[in-house]
Design an enzyme around this catalytic site. Structure first.
Site, PDB file in Angstrom:
ATOM      1  N   HIS A  26      -9.841   1.107   4.445  1.00  0.00           N
ATOM      2  CA  HIS A  26      -8.609   1.408   5.181  1.00  0.00           C
ATOM      3  C   HIS A  26      -8.912   2.399   6.299  1.00  0.00           C
ATOM      4  O   HIS A  26      -9.707   3.332   6.119  1.00  0.00           O
ATOM      5  CB  HIS A  26      -7.550   1.970   4.232  1.00  0.00           C
ATOM      6  CG  HIS A  26      -6.197   1.995   4.876  1.00  0.00           C
ATOM      7  ND1 HIS A  26      -5.833   2.960   5.778  1.00  0.00           N
ATOM      8  CD2 HIS A  26      -5.144   1.146   4.786  1.00  0.00           C
ATOM      9  CE1 HIS A  26      -4.609   2.700   6.217  1.00  0.00           C
ATOM     10  NE2 HIS A  26      -4.164   1.599   5.625  1.00  0.00           N
ATOM     11  N   GLU A  77      -5.723  -4.806  10.715  1.00  0.00           N
ATOM     12  CA  GLU A  77      -4.794  -3.689  10.882  1.00  0.00           C
ATOM     13  C   GLU A  77      -5.195  -2.877  12.108  1.00  0.00           C
ATOM     14  O   GLU A  77      -6.017  -1.946  11.998  1.00  0.00           O
ATOM     15  CB  GLU A  77      -4.840  -2.766   9.658  1.00  0.00           C
ATOM     16  CG  GLU A  77      -4.336  -3.383   8.394  1.00  0.00           C
ATOM     17  CD  GLU A  77      -3.742  -2.323   7.468  1.00  0.00           C
ATOM     18  OE1 GLU A  77      -2.604  -2.509   7.035  1.00  0.00           O
ATOM     19  OE2 GLU A  77      -4.410  -1.314   7.207  1.00  0.00           O
ATOM     20  N   ASN A 122       0.867  -1.183   0.000  1.00  0.00           N
ATOM     21  CA  ASN A 122       0.000   0.000   0.000  1.00  0.00           C
ATOM     22  C   ASN A 122       0.904   1.234   0.000  1.00  0.00           C
ATOM     23  O   ASN A 122       1.396   1.645   1.043  1.00  0.00           O
ATOM     24  CB  ASN A 122      -0.890  -0.039   1.259  1.00  0.00           C
ATOM     25  CG  ASN A 122      -1.766   1.185   1.385  1.00  0.00           C
ATOM     26  OD1 ASN A 122      -1.851   1.996   0.453  1.00  0.00           O
ATOM     27  ND2 ASN A 122      -2.418   1.335   2.531  1.00  0.00           N
ATOM     28  N   TRP A 123       1.093   1.773  -1.190  1.00  0.00           N
ATOM     29  CA  TRP A 123       2.020   2.910  -1.324  1.00  0.00           C
ATOM     30  C   TRP A 123       1.437   4.208  -0.759  1.00  0.00           C
ATOM     31  O   TRP A 123       2.149   5.221  -0.678  1.00  0.00           O
ATOM     32  CB  TRP A 123       2.378   3.123  -2.794  1.00  0.00           C
ATOM     33  CG  TRP A 123       3.266   2.074  -3.386  1.00  0.00           C
ATOM     34  CD1 TRP A 123       3.774   0.970  -2.765  1.00  0.00           C
ATOM     35  CD2 TRP A 123       3.774   2.044  -4.728  1.00  0.00           C
ATOM     36  NE1 TRP A 123       4.550   0.250  -3.641  1.00  0.00           N
ATOM     37  CE2 TRP A 123       4.570   0.889  -4.844  1.00  0.00           C
ATOM     38  CE3 TRP A 123       3.622   2.870  -5.848  1.00  0.00           C
ATOM     39  CZ2 TRP A 123       5.218   0.550  -6.043  1.00  0.00           C
ATOM     40  CZ3 TRP A 123       4.260   2.536  -7.035  1.00  0.00           C
ATOM     41  CH2 TRP A 123       5.050   1.387  -7.122  1.00  0.00           C
ATOM     42  N   GLY A 182       4.532   1.750   4.867  1.00  0.00           N
ATOM     43  CA  GLY A 182       5.830   2.416   4.817  1.00  0.00           C
ATOM     44  C   GLY A 182       6.969   1.599   4.213  1.00  0.00           C
ATOM     45  O   GLY A 182       7.696   2.084   3.337  1.00  0.00           O
TER      46      GLY A 182
HETATM   47  P1  PGA Z   1       2.324   0.808   7.700  1.00  0.00           P
HETATM   48  O1  PGA Z   1       0.918   0.905   6.944  1.00  0.00           O
HETATM   49  O2  PGA Z   1       2.959  -0.492   7.260  1.00  0.00           O
HETATM   50  O3  PGA Z   1       3.087   2.011   7.270  1.00  0.00           O
HETATM   51  O4  PGA Z   1       2.020   0.804   9.156  1.00  0.00           O
HETATM   52  C1  PGA Z   1       0.091  -0.197   6.797  1.00  0.00           C
HETATM   53  C2  PGA Z   1      -1.223   0.225   6.217  1.00  0.00           C
HETATM   54  O5  PGA Z   1      -1.690   1.325   6.546  1.00  0.00           O
HETATM   55  O6  PGA Z   1      -1.826  -0.493   5.400  1.00  0.00           O
END
Ligand code: PGA
Length: 247
Positions: free
Chosen positions: A86, A161, A8-9, A229
């Site tokens: 998300h 998440e 997920n960019w 990230g």
């Molecule tokens: P992160 O993001 O790896 O930067 O914590 C994950 C996401 O929001 O899907």
């Protein structure tokens, strides 16, 4: 068996040239790349093995919806997956469970694989509401799938998440949920969606990086990771792809 990494960019990188470079460096069979909308076309042309995903999609197929993007438009770039629900969209754009349910139903009807994000906030976590929140978000997300959806049982990625674990990748911070806690949430989710006509694949997301990825991949219930990230740090992500392919 190889496990999947969904990249997920978010709102990175800034230019098409950088997006193409990152896509080429991340091009592997166990990867889904989700670039920002303006780079879908260039990324689509730059990859040979990875699949292409979008970071969102509107719930109507066509019409006067300024700024929104339709499933058909995404499919014209060979998009096969779409991130839905998300937490950044739930909080910053006030997306509701109802909106997400409409998007999930449309994605499935159009043959696009949803990557559904589920997770509780820090406050909800600390006050013991994790299962309640997960229960509500999950049940709602699948509430508009027709009961007679048939025997196809399409794959849906369900990314657990925890909101408080996203983007907290700084040294010394409690960067992520523990794999053991994630496994118990996944088992709980398996129970809730029993009977929903889908084939679920569970992911963990929230500050996944090259150091903690292996612990999550070692869990039999976890089919891969949704990576923010670290997915735009090309050298690190390459190492994570190798780990996931060997898991
Ligand atoms: P992160 O993001 O790896 O930067 O914590 C994950 C996401 O929001 O899907």
């Amino acid at each position: 068996m190889s496990k999947i990494l969904i990249a997920n960019w978010k709102m990175h990188p800034a230019t098409e040239a950088e997006a193409v470079k990152l896509a080429k460096a991340s091009d592997a069979a166990n990867v889904v790349l989700c670039p920002p909308f303006p780079f879908l076309s260039a990324v689509s042309r730059s990859i040979k093995k990875a699949a292409l995903g979008a970071q969102d999609m509107f719930w109507e197929t066509t019409g006067p919806f300024t700024g929104e993007v339709s499933s058909e438009e995404l499919q014209s770039f060979n998009v096969k997956h779409v991130i839905l629900g998300h937490s950044e969209r739930r909080s910053a754009l006030e997306e509701t469970d109802e909106m997400i349910a409409k998007k999930v139903a449309l994605a499935l009807a159009q043959g696009i694989t949803p990557i559904l994000c589920i997770g509780e906030t820090r406050m909800q976590h600390d006050s013991g509401q994790t299962t309640e929140v997960v229960n509500k978000q999950l049940r709602s997300a699948f509430s508009l799938i027709p009961a007679d959806a048939g025997s196809a049982q399409p794959v849906v990625y369900i990314a657990y998440e925890p909101v408080w674990a996203i983007s907290t990748n700084q040294v010394g911070a409690p960067v992520s949920e523990s794999p053991a806690d994630t496994q118990s949430v996944v088992r709980y989710m398996q129970g809730i969606i029993r009977g929903v006509p889908i084939t679920p694949r569970f992911l963990y997301g929230g500050s996944v990086n090259e150091r903690n990825l292996g612990d999550f991949l070692a869990c039999p219930e976890i089919d891969g990771a949704l990576v923010g990230g670290a997915s735009v740090r090309a050298t690190e992500f390459k190492k994570m792809i190798t780990q996931a392919a060997a898991a």
